[in-house]
Design a protein around this motif. Structure first.
Motif, PDB file in Angstrom:
ATOM      1  N   SER A   1       0.809  -1.272  -0.202  1.00  0.00           N
ATOM      2  CA  SER A   1      -0.370   0.177  -0.231  1.00  0.00           C
ATOM      3  C   SER A   1       1.110   1.177  -0.159  1.00  0.00           C
ATOM      4  CB  SER A   1      -0.707   0.055   1.385  1.00  0.00           C
ATOM      5  OG  SER A   1      -2.021  -0.911   0.852  1.00  0.00           O
ATOM      6  N   LEU A   2       0.482   2.484  -0.522  1.00  0.00           N
ATOM      7  CA  LEU A   2       0.886   3.462  -0.595  1.00  0.00           C
ATOM      8  C   LEU A   2       1.013   4.289   0.833  1.00  0.00           C
ATOM      9  CD1 LEU A   2      -0.594   5.447  -3.654  1.00  0.00           C
ATOM     10  CD2 LEU A   2       1.292   4.219  -3.409  1.00  0.00           C
TER      11      LEU A   2
ATOM     12  N   CYS B   1      -3.527   0.833 -10.121  1.00  0.00           N
ATOM     13  CA  CYS B   1      -3.862  -0.866  -9.663  1.00  0.00           C
ATOM     14  C   CYS B   1      -2.423  -1.515  -9.261  1.00  0.00           C
ATOM     15  CB  CYS B   1      -4.555  -1.543 -10.866  1.00  0.00           C
ATOM     16  SG  CYS B   1      -3.977  -1.321 -11.973  1.00  0.00           S
ATOM     17  N   HIS B   2      -2.079  -2.747  -9.825  1.00  0.00           N
ATOM     18  CA  HIS B   2      -1.229  -3.525  -9.532  1.00  0.00           C
ATOM     19  C   HIS B   2      -0.386  -2.664 -10.878  1.00  0.00           C
ATOM     20  CE1 HIS B   2       1.503  -7.493  -9.588  1.00  0.00           C
ATOM     21  NE2 HIS B   2       1.681  -6.025  -8.654  1.00  0.00           N
TER      22      HIS B   2
ATOM     23  N   ILE C   1       1.696   0.261  -8.344  1.00  0.00           N
ATOM     24  CA  ILE C   1       1.740   0.150  -7.894  1.00  0.00           C
ATOM     25  C   ILE C   1       3.574  -0.637  -7.802  1.00  0.00           C
ATOM     26  CG2 ILE C   1       1.186  -1.449  -7.023  1.00  0.00           C
ATOM     27  CD1 ILE C   1       0.830  -0.149  -3.986  1.00  0.00           C
ATOM     28  N   ASP C   2       3.495  -1.056  -8.855  1.00  0.00           N
ATOM     29  CA  ASP C   2       4.010  -2.164  -9.455  1.00  0.00           C
ATOM     30  C   ASP C   2       5.286  -1.289  -9.548  1.00  0.00           C
ATOM     31  OD1 ASP C   2       6.427  -4.212  -9.150  1.00  0.00           O
ATOM     32  OD2 ASP C   2       5.900  -3.730 -11.344  1.00  0.00           O
TER      33      ASP C   2
ATOM     34  N   ILE D   1       7.890  -0.410  -0.371  1.00  0.00           N
ATOM     35  CA  ILE D   1       6.553  -0.381  -0.837  1.00  0.00           C
ATOM     36  C   ILE D   1       6.953  -2.239  -1.566  1.00  0.00           C
ATOM     37  CG2 ILE D   1       4.879  -0.552  -2.290  1.00  0.00           C
ATOM     38  CD1 ILE D   1       4.415   2.269  -2.398  1.00  0.00           C
ATOM     39  N   ALA D   2       6.367  -2.543  -0.999  1.00  0.00           N
ATOM     40  CA  ALA D   2       6.748  -4.420  -1.214  1.00  0.00           C
ATOM     41  C   ALA D   2       6.153  -4.510  -3.121  1.00  0.00           C
ATOM     42  CB  ALA D   2       6.128  -5.352  -0.412  1.00  0.00           C
ATOM     43  N   ARG D   3       6.571  -5.427  -3.465  1.00  0.00           N
ATOM     44  CA  ARG D   3       6.509  -5.594  -5.139  1.00  0.00           C
ATOM     45  C   ARG D   3       5.332  -7.133  -4.674  1.00  0.00           C
ATOM     46  NH1 ARG D   3      10.851  -5.526  -9.414  1.00  0.00           N
ATOM     47  NH2 ARG D   3       9.051  -5.503 -10.566  1.00  0.00           N
ATOM     48  N   TYR D   4       4.650  -7.653  -5.459  1.00  0.00           N
ATOM     49  CA  TYR D   4       3.990  -8.762  -5.893  1.00  0.00           C
ATOM     50  C   TYR D   4       3.155  -9.194  -6.865  1.00  0.00           C
ATOM     51  CZ  TYR D   4      -0.237  -6.036  -5.751  1.00  0.00           C
ATOM     52  OH  TYR D   4      -1.257  -5.272  -6.026  1.00  0.00           O
TER      53      TYR D   4
END
Length: 112
Positions: free
Chosen positions: A37-38, A70-71, A98-99, A109-112
């Motif tokens: 999340s931000l 979004c992602h 967010i990536d 911020i974590a990447r997924y």
């Protein structure tokens, strides 16, 4: 028309629309928000999953500029186009989602 905004250019876009109280709309699913999340930012953030947008559209003010997230940028682009068709005059898509935000702007911020 939907603008494309790189994560590092979002602050400038928000500043240019500051008098209209811009909103960042995160359209990811709740489980995605738990993963990444931000962080607290100097902007208002709303989270409405893409699949719930039609039912919750009245929560959004069409006079406010909205930047969609979004992602990777595909869902947010669909939402941005939908909002534009619904009469939202100032709509943007945060390119790469967010990536890209994590890679290019905030590696915390974590990447997924």
């Amino acid at each position: 028309m939907v603008e494309q905004i790189q994560p590092e250019a979002l602050a400038d876009w928000l500043s240019a629309h500051a008098h209209l109280r811009p909103l960042v709309l995160d359209v990811r699913e709740p489980w995605e928000l738990q993963l990444a999340s931000l962080a607290a930012q100097p902007f208002e953030l709303a989270a409405i999953p893409m699949g719930m947008l039609v039912a919750r559209l009245a929560e959004l003010d069409p006079t406010r500029p909205v930047a969609c997230l979004c992602h990777h940028g595909a869902r947010s682009m669909q939402v941005a186009l939908f909002l534009a068709r619904q009469g939202f005059a100032r709509v943007a898509n945060i390119t790469g989602g967010i990536d890209a935000w994590s890679r290019e702007y905030d590696p915390g911020i974590a990447r997924y």
